[in-house]
Design an enzyme around this catalytic site. Structure first.
Site, PDB file in Angstrom:
ATOM      1  N   GLY A  86       0.713  -1.025   0.542  1.00 15.38           N
ATOM      2  CA  GLY A  86      -0.020  -0.547   0.003  1.00 15.38           C
ATOM      3  C   GLY A  86       0.982   1.381  -0.091  1.00 15.38           C
ATOM      4  O   GLY A  86       1.766   1.276  -0.209  1.00 15.38           O
ATOM      5  N   THR A 133      -0.168   4.300   5.917  1.00 16.42           N
ATOM      6  CA  THR A 133      -0.862   3.063   5.525  1.00 16.42           C
ATOM      7  C   THR A 133      -1.262   2.596   6.937  1.00 16.42           C
ATOM      8  O   THR A 133      -2.051   1.886   7.579  1.00 16.42           O
ATOM      9  CB  THR A 133      -1.583   3.116   4.812  1.00 16.42           C
ATOM     10  OG1 THR A 133      -0.488   1.500   4.306  1.00 16.42           O
ATOM     11  CG2 THR A 133      -1.914   4.071   3.669  1.00 16.42           C
ATOM     12  N   LYS A 177       1.385  -0.212   7.650  1.00 13.71           N
ATOM     13  CA  LYS A 177       1.794  -1.210   7.206  1.00 13.71           C
ATOM     14  C   LYS A 177       2.503  -1.673   8.274  1.00 13.71           C
ATOM     15  O   LYS A 177       2.287  -2.895   9.502  1.00 13.71           O
ATOM     16  CB  LYS A 177       2.898  -1.481   5.672  1.00 13.71           C
ATOM     17  CG  LYS A 177       1.454  -0.885   4.749  1.00 13.71           C
ATOM     18  CD  LYS A 177       2.309  -1.137   3.371  1.00 13.71           C
ATOM     19  CE  LYS A 177       3.659   0.049   3.039  1.00 13.71           C
ATOM     20  NZ  LYS A 177       3.467   1.230   3.196  1.00 13.71           N
ATOM     21  N   SER A 221      -3.933   4.041 -18.751  1.00 11.11           N
ATOM     22  CA  SER A 221      -5.279   4.793 -18.724  1.00 11.11           C
ATOM     23  C   SER A 221      -5.778   6.239 -18.934  1.00 11.11           C
ATOM     24  O   SER A 221      -7.070   6.217 -18.431  1.00 11.11           O
ATOM     25  CB  SER A 221      -5.539   3.969 -17.379  1.00 11.11           C
ATOM     26  OG  SER A 221      -4.391   4.740 -16.903  1.00 11.11           O
ATOM     27  N   LYS A 268      -7.346   6.273  -7.325  1.00  6.76           N
ATOM     28  CA  LYS A 268      -8.205   7.632  -8.485  1.00  6.76           C
ATOM     29  C   LYS A 268      -9.429   7.945  -8.386  1.00  6.76           C
ATOM     30  O   LYS A 268      -9.760   9.180  -8.197  1.00  6.76           O
ATOM     31  CB  LYS A 268      -8.506   7.044  -9.518  1.00  6.76           C
ATOM     32  CG  LYS A 268      -6.881   6.334 -10.502  1.00  6.76           C
ATOM     33  CD  LYS A 268      -6.829   5.154 -11.223  1.00  6.76           C
ATOM     34  CE  LYS A 268      -5.576   4.907 -12.104  1.00  6.76           C
ATOM     35  NZ  LYS A 268      -5.688   4.718 -13.668  1.00  6.76           N
TER      36      LYS A 268
END
Length: 810
Positions: A351, A355, A357, A674, A717
Site C-alpha cells: 500500500g 497507511t 503497514k 489508462s 483514483k
C-alpha cells in the site's frame, strides 16, 4: 446457612482441600481487589483451580467444576505489588455458574457433603493407605516429619485422604480427582492407586541408583586421577590443562538444545578449538562461530495467545478499519488453535506510504503474544546481507535473518521484512533471490546460512513483508507471498483516525493533557485538504505535531487555558495553504479533459490539454510521457480519424490541422495506458469546440476499435477525484467490481458512469443545450450537496500546485 453465591479466586497450579491451611500468592489485579473486599466482609471465597495455568482471564469452561470453599485467615502485601494470603479450606462445593467476570469472578455454588459408608472395608482401606504412606516415607527422605505425625493422629478417613492428597507430590489432575470425589471410600481407593504409582517410581529410582553407583564411583576415581595429572603437568610446565572457558561454552551449547547434527558440528569445532593456541588468528574466528551457535534460540519458542476475542480487541485498538487484514490474522489464530504444528504464513502488506503497514506488524505480534523483529531491506544490494558471509572472509557474520532471530530470542517471532520492493542487485548478488528460500514454507524449515553452514528451522516464524509497489518485486518472490492490499484513506477516514489515534498520540508526545488542545473536525478536514496531498497519514501527523508544538510553547511560557483549533486558526499555525483544487481553473476550456493517475503515494488528477494549429495532420506529444501513454494518444487519434462520420466531426479537419497534446507538470514522468479515454475526450472537445463538464473525470484504456478496457488503481483514483471536488467519474464497465471496496461516504457523494466503448463516453462529456443557450448540467451530484467537498469557487485566485517529482501512472 451455607452461602450459594461466592467470589471466586482462580488458582494456576494449586488445589486446596477442606480442613487444610495453605499459603497462596495473588498477583492478578482482579484477585487483589477480591481479597481487599473479602477481608472487609465474611472472608469467605471460592478457591477454584484453572485447567490451563497460562489463561489470563478464565471463564467457566477454563475452571474445574469442583471447588473448595475457604476462609482468608491472613493477608500480607509485598513491595513487588503481589499479595500473599493464608487460607483455610472448609468444605467442597460444585461450581454451577459464573455470574460476573469483572472486576473478579463471582459464581453460584452447591455445597457437597462427604458420603461415608462405615464398615470393615473402609477400615481396611484406611489401613492400606497408611501402610503405603509409611513405605513411601521409608523410601523417600523428602516427606516432612510434620506430615507423618499429622497422618498418624488423623482418625477420620475423609480427613486423612484430604491431608495426604494436598501434601504429597501428585499432579494437579490427580489432586482435582481426589477433591471432586465426595464418596470417602472411592476417594481412599483413588489415593491408594496414586500412592502405589509414586511408590513404584521411588523403588525403581532406587534400583537404578544402585546399578549406576559403581560406574559413578569409577568416574569419580578417574576424575580425581586426571586432576592429579593436571596439577603435576602444570607444576612441570608440560601441559596447558583443561580450559574452563571451553567447558562453559560447551554447557551453553547443550543448554541451547540444538538439533543433533548441529550439536555434532559444534563438538567438532570445540575439539579443534581445544588444540589451538589462544593467540592464533583462527582461534577467535572459531570462538565467535561457537558463540553464535550458542546464542541462537534453537528450541526456545514463545507461547501463542490463541484468544480470538483478545486478538481482535488489540487489532481494533491499534488500527482503524483494515478489516480484511484483521480477518486474515484471526483466521490464522483460529487454524493455529486447531492445528498446533501449522507453518507460519508469509504475508505481504502492500500500500501507499503512511497507511500503517509497519505499525500493523507490531500489532500482529502483540495480538499473537510473540516477539517482534523488524529489518529494513531498502537499498540492500548484497546477497550476503540475507544469507551471511563465509567464515573464510574477514569480519564474517551471519545474515540479517539469523541476526533478527537472535535479537528476538525465540524461534517463532513475527519477522517484518520492511520495504521488500526496494531491494537492489549488482555484482555482489541478488538479495531477492536469497529471500526465495526464506519465504517458501516448503523450504525454510532447513534454511542454511553461509556463516553457520548448518540448517536452522524458520517454518515457525511468521514473516510479514511490506511494499509500496508490487511491480518492482520479482515474480518468483511475489508468488511466495500472500498479498494483502492496504488502500489509501478517504478524507472522512483520515478525520476519524486523526481524532481517535493521531491527536492523542501527539498530545502525549508533546507533554500536553487531553484537554489542553481540542481539534474540531472542520479544522482537521482543512489540514487534510489544504496542507496534505497523500494516501496515508504521515504528513497529516506532522502538521498536527506542528500545531501541538506551538501550543506546548505557550504552555511553557505560562499561558494556560483551553486551546480550540478551528478552521480559521489553521493558517495562523501552519501558514498559507499549500494545495488547492484546481479543476475549475484548468477545465471549462475546449480541448481540456480531466484524467486520473495512480502514483505510489496514492491517486492524483491529471489534466490532458489539446490544441490545434493549421498544418497537415501531424501529432505532437509533450509532458515527459512514457511509451505506453504516447501509444494511447496515437490510438485515440487514429480512432477519431477512422470514425469521424460516426462521431459527427469533419474528416477533413485532421488533414488541415496539426494537433499538439500536452500533459502539464512537465518535469514529472508519466506513463500507462489508462489515459486513453481522457485523451480521446480532450480531442473530441477540441474538434467540436465544446468544453467538457468541469465536474467530470475519467479513466480507461482505449483500443483502435474504440473499446474501453479496464485499468488498475481505481480506488485511489476515485479518492483523488473526490479530494479535488469532482463528483462524477467515467470508469470502464469491467472496473465496476472495484467500487465495492470504496468507503460508504464516497459512494454516497459521487456518481459513477461505466462505459464499454467511446460511443458510451461521448454523450457524457458535454453539457446539454437548451435552445440557443447552454447550461452546464453536471453529470454527477452538485458539489454543494456535500459538506465535505469544496466547490471550485472556494479556491483563491493565483494559487498553484506545489511541484512534485513522483512519477505518475495514468
Amino acid at each position: 446457612m451455607l452461602p450459594s453465591r461466592l467470589p471466586l479466586l482462580p488458582l494456576r497450579s494449586d488445589v486446596v482441600f477442606p480442613q487444610t491451611v495453605v499459603p497462596l500468592v495473588v498477583n492478578r489485579p482482579g484477585g487483589i481487589k477480591l481479597i481487599d473486599e473479602v477481608l472487609g466482609g465474611d472472608k469467605m471465597i471460592g478457591l477454584v483451580t484453572q485447567r490451563h495455568p497460562d489463561t489470563e482471564e478464565p471463564g467457566i469452561e477454563d475452571l474445574y467444576p469442583t471447588i473448595c470453599v475457604g476462609s482468608v485467615l491472613k493477608m500480607l502485601k509485598f513491595p513487588d505489588g503481589s499479595t500473599r494470603i493464608v487460607c483455610q479450606g472448609l468444605y467442597r462445593a460444585k461450581l454451577t455458574k459464573v455470574e460476573q467476570l469483572e472486576p473478579y469472578l463471582i459464581g453460584q455454588i452447591e455445597p457437597y457433603d462427604d458420603v461415608v459408608d462405615e464398615g470393615v472395608e473402609l477400615d481396611a482401606l484406611v489401613h492400606h493407605v497408611n501402610r503405603l504412606f509409611q513405605r513411601m516415607v521409608d523410601q523417600s527422605q523428602q516427606v516432612p516429619e510434620e506430615l507423618q505425625v499429622a497422618a498418624m493422629n488423623t482418625r477420620e478417613p475423609g480427613r486423612l485422604a484430604d491431608l495426604l492428597g494436598s501434601s504429597l507430590p501428585f499432579s494437579i489432575e490427580e489432586k482435582q480427582k481426589l477433591l471432586s470425589e465426595i464418596d470417602v471410600r472411592a476417594r481412599l481407593e483413588k489415593l491408594g492407586q496414586f500412592l502405589s504409582r509414586q511408590l513404584a517410581v521411588l523403588e525403581l529410582s532406587s534400583k537404578i541408583q544402585e546399578q549406576v553407583g559403581s560406574e559413578i564411583t569409577k568416574a569419580q576415581r578417574d576424575h580425581f586421577l586426571r586432576q592429579q595429572i593436571k596439577a603435576i603437568q602444570e607444576e612441570l610446565g608440560e601441559g596447558e590443562g583443561d580450559n574452563p572457558e571451553l567447558d562453559e561454552l560447551w554447557k551453553r551449547l547443550k543448554a541451547a538444545n540444538p538439533p543433533e547434527d548441529v550439536l555434532t558440528e559444534a563438538e567438532r569445532e570445540i575439539e579443534r578449538l581445544a588444540g589451538m593456541h589462544p593467540s592464533s588468528a583462527e582461534y577467535s574466528i572459531v570462538r565467535t562461530y561457537l558463540d553464535w551457535m550458542a546464542m541462537l534460540p534453537w528450541s526456545k519458542s514463545s507461547r501463542d495467545r490463541l484468544d480470538l476475542r483478545r486478538a481482535k480487541k488489540v487489532l481494533d485498538t491499534d488500527h482503524y478499519d483494515l478489516e480484511k487484514i484483521k480477518e486474515r490474522i484471526l483466521e490464522y489464530l483460529a487454524v493455529r488453535k486447531l492445528k498446533k504444528d501449522m507453518k507460519g504464513p508469509i504475508l505481504c502488506l502492500a500500500g501507499p506510504p503512511g497507511t500503517g503497514k509497519t505499525s500493523l506488524g507490531k500489532s500482529i505480534a502483540k495480538a499473537l503474544g510473540r516477539e517482534f523483529v523488524r529489518i529494513s531491506l531498502g537499498g540492500v544490494h548484497d546477497e550476503a546481507e540475507i544469507r551471511g558471509h563465509r567464515r573464510t572472509y574477514v569480519a564474517a557474520m551471519p545474515g540479517r535473518i539469523l541476526q533478527g532471530i537472535r535479537k528476538g530470542g525465540t524461534n517463532n517471532p513475527v519477522f517484518m521484512l520492511d520495504e521488500v520492493d526496494k531491494l537492489g542487485s549488482d555484482f555482489r548478488g541478488d538479495p531477492s533471490a536469497a529471500l526465495l528460500e526464506v519465504l517458501d514454507p516448503e523450504q525454510n524449515a532447513s534454511f542454511r546460512d553461509h556463516y553457520l553452514d548448518v540448517d536452522f528451522d524458520l517454518s515457525k516464524v511468521m514473516f510479514i513483508a511490506t511494499a509500496n509497489m508490487l511491480e518492482t518485486i520479482p515474480a518468483p518472490l511475489l508468488d511466495r507471498m500472500e498479498v494483502l492490499q492496504l488502500p489509501g484513506y478517504s478524507e472522512e477516514e483520515k478525520t476519524l483516525i486523526a481524532q481517535k489515534y493521531i491527536i492523542p498520540k501527539q498530545l502525549e508526545a508533546h507533554g500536553l493533557a487531553a484537554g489542553d488542545v481540542v481539534f474540531s473536525d472542520e479544522a482537521v478536514g482543512k489540514i487534510i485538504a489544504d496542507y496534505t496531498r497523500e494516501a496515508g497519514l504521515r504528513n497529516l501527523e506532522r502538521e498536527i505535531a506542528s500545531i501541538c508544538r506551538k501550543v506546548a510553547r505557550k504552555r511553557a511560557d505560562g499561558k494556560r487555558g483551553l486551546t480550540k483549533v478551528s478552521p480559521t486558526q489553521v493558517p495562523e499555525a501552519l501558514g498559507p495553504p499549500r494545495y488547492f483544487r484546481e479543476v475549475a481553473d484548468r477545465t471549462g476550456t475546449p480541448g481540456v479533459a480531466t484524467g486520473l493517475a495512480w502514483t505510489p503515494t496514492g491517486g492524483e488528477i491529471l489534466f490532458i490539454e489539446a490544441t490545434a494549429m493549421p498544418g497537415k495532420g501531424g501529432l505532437t506529444l509533450t509532458g515527459l510521457l512514457g511509451e505506453s501513454m504516447r501509444e494511447s494518444a496515437q490510438a485515440a487519434m487514429s480512432y477519431m480519424r477512422s470514425h469521424a462520420k460516426l462521431l459527427e466531426i469533419e474528416a477533413s479537419w485532421f488533414t488541415k490541422n496539426d494537433v499538439h497534446i500536452h500533459v502539464p507538470a512537465g518535469a514529472v514522468p508519466k506513463d500507462g495506458p489508462s489515459a486513453g479515454v481522457a485523451i480521446s475526450a480532450a480531442l473530441m472537445s477540441l474538434v467540436r469546440k465544446k468544453a467538457i463538464h468541469q465536474n467530470l473525470a475519467m479513466t480507461g484504456e482505449v483500443t483502435l476499435t474504440g473499446r474501453v478496457l479496464p485499468v488498475g488503481g481505481v480506488r485511489e483514483k476515485i479518492l483523488a477525484a473526490r479530494r479535488a471536488g469532482i463528483l462524477a467519474v467515467l470508469i470502464p464497465r469491467h472496473n465496476e467490481k472495484d467500487l465495492i471496496e470504496l468507503p460508504a461516504e464516497v459512494k454516497a457523494d459521487m456518481t459513477f458512469h461505466s462505459v464499454d466503448t467511446l460511443d458510451d463516453v461521448v454523450p457524457r462529456l458535454f453539457p446539454r443545450e437548451r435552445g440557443s443557450k447552454k447550461t452546464t448540467s453536471s453529470p454527477g451530484k452538485s458539489a454543494s450537496s456535500s459538506r465535505t467537498i469544496a466547490t471550485p469557487r472556494d479556491r483563491k485566485a493565483g494559487q498553484v500546485d506545489k511541484p512534485t517529482r513522483r512519477p505518475r501512472s495514468a
